[in-house]
Design a protein around this motif. Structure first.
Motif, PDB file in Angstrom:
ATOM      1  N   LEU A 150     -41.684  -4.555  -1.592  1.00  0.00           N
ATOM      2  CA  LEU A 150     -40.517  -5.172  -2.211  1.00  0.00           C
ATOM      3  C   LEU A 150     -39.274  -5.140  -1.322  1.00  0.00           C
ATOM      4  O   LEU A 150     -38.505  -6.098  -1.301  1.00  0.00           O
ATOM      5  CB  LEU A 150     -40.207  -4.486  -3.538  1.00  0.00           C
TER       6      LEU A 150
ATOM      7  N   LEU B 154     -39.673 -11.859  -9.765  1.00  0.00           N
ATOM      8  CA  LEU B 154     -39.170 -10.824  -8.861  1.00  0.00           C
ATOM      9  C   LEU B 154     -38.484  -9.708  -9.643  1.00  0.00           C
ATOM     10  O   LEU B 154     -38.711  -8.515  -9.368  1.00  0.00           O
ATOM     11  CB  LEU B 154     -38.197 -11.450  -7.865  1.00  0.00           C
TER      12      LEU B 154
ATOM     13  N   ARG C 221     -41.022  -7.484 -11.327  1.00  0.00           N
ATOM     14  CA  ARG C 221     -41.654  -6.559 -10.382  1.00  0.00           C
ATOM     15  C   ARG C 221     -40.766  -5.332 -10.150  1.00  0.00           C
ATOM     16  O   ARG C 221     -41.251  -4.197 -10.108  1.00  0.00           O
ATOM     17  CB  ARG C 221     -41.913  -7.250  -9.048  1.00  0.00           C
ATOM     18  N   LEU C 222     -39.459  -5.550 -10.008  1.00  0.00           N
ATOM     19  CA  LEU C 222     -38.528  -4.441  -9.823  1.00  0.00           C
ATOM     20  C   LEU C 222     -38.479  -3.554 -11.063  1.00  0.00           C
ATOM     21  O   LEU C 222     -38.466  -2.324 -10.958  1.00  0.00           O
ATOM     22  CB  LEU C 222     -37.137  -4.987  -9.502  1.00  0.00           C
TER      23      LEU C 222
END
Length: 255
Positions: A72, A173, A176-177
């Motif tokens: 990431l 995104l 995912r974080l």
């Protein structure tokens, strides 16, 4: 004439591909990303426990970093590499995602120039045309600067055919974080009842424009909720005060 949002299929302004609610969510995610990355960086090194005797030996030394975190925040390309064998994991890193999309949007921004007569000419990009343009944040070169760049260009991005694609990838995104950090957007309960079902079930999500009901499909903008609250809360507050105020003691009768 309004159009349909390509993300939620709600009403969007004319010549827009994103409605105000989806633009609000994208803006909230762009402001959230820098804070999420700070948390992710603290998780780069794997946790180590006490040494154990009699454990199973390793054929090689353990990796000094967590690959899902490095995937990431490390370097990378702005697109997913081909994976014909299906043995790859992860996705596009944060920095590559933000910079890649910024350069793509910058190449699509109309070119402005003066012709030989001094007249200003505005030329809109066409399919297959790439301008010699590069995005450069004015506030620095870090992730926060790239997020600020996207915030400022979001009104333009919302008018382009790729707006829904950008919104979808940006949402992925952020998820995912959040999965790595075990975080969720803040949800606040509102004190006024729902105008449709009268339930005390209105909530405000940190990354959503509308205040929604958990019992029915009601959706209110902050302005609509403010008007509704001003209309119903004075009477409800007065009723609550009457219910909790003790009744006066009757006066004793004189014989």
């Amino acid at each position: 004439m309004d159009t349909l949002c390509e993300v939620c299929h709600g009403h969007a302004p004319a010549d827009h591909y994103l409605c105000p609610a989806c633009q609000h969510s994208a803006l909230a995610w762009l402001r959230e990303i820098p804070h999420q990355v700070v948390l992710v960086r603290t998780m780069l090194q794997p946790e180590t426990g006490p040494a154990r005797r009699g454990g199973v030996g390793r054929a090689h030394a353990p990796l000094p970093v967590r690959l899902e975190v490095l995937d990431l925040i490390g370097p990378g390309h702005a697109h997913v590499a081909p994976d014909p064998h299906g043995d790859q994991t992860g996705g596009v890193p944060v920095g590559a995602f933000l910079a890649g999309w910024a350069h793509y949007i910058a190449c699509d921004v109309p070119a402005v120039h003066r012709d030989a007569r001094g007249t200003v000419q505005v030329v809109q990009a066409r399919a297959g045309t790439v301008w010699a343009a590069t995005a450069w944040p004015r506030t620095g070169s870090g992730l926060t600067a790239w997020c600020t760049w996207h915030e400022r260009y979001l009104p333009y991005t919302a008018t382009r055919p790729y707006a829904a694609h950008f919104h979808h990838e940006l949402e992925g995104l952020v998820h995912r974080l959040r999965r790595l950090n075990h975080t969720r957007p803040i949800v606040r309960a509102k004190d006024a009842p729902c105008p449709d079902c009268s339930g005390w079930s209105l909530v405000e999500h940190e990354d959503q424009l509308h205040i929604t009901c958990t019992l029915c499909p009601a959706r209110l903008t902050p302005e609509q909720y403010g008007d509704h609250r001003s209309a119903v809360m004075p009477a409800l507050t007065a009723l609550a005060l009457r219910l909790i105020t003790p009744m006066p003691e009757p006066e004793p009768k004189v014989a």
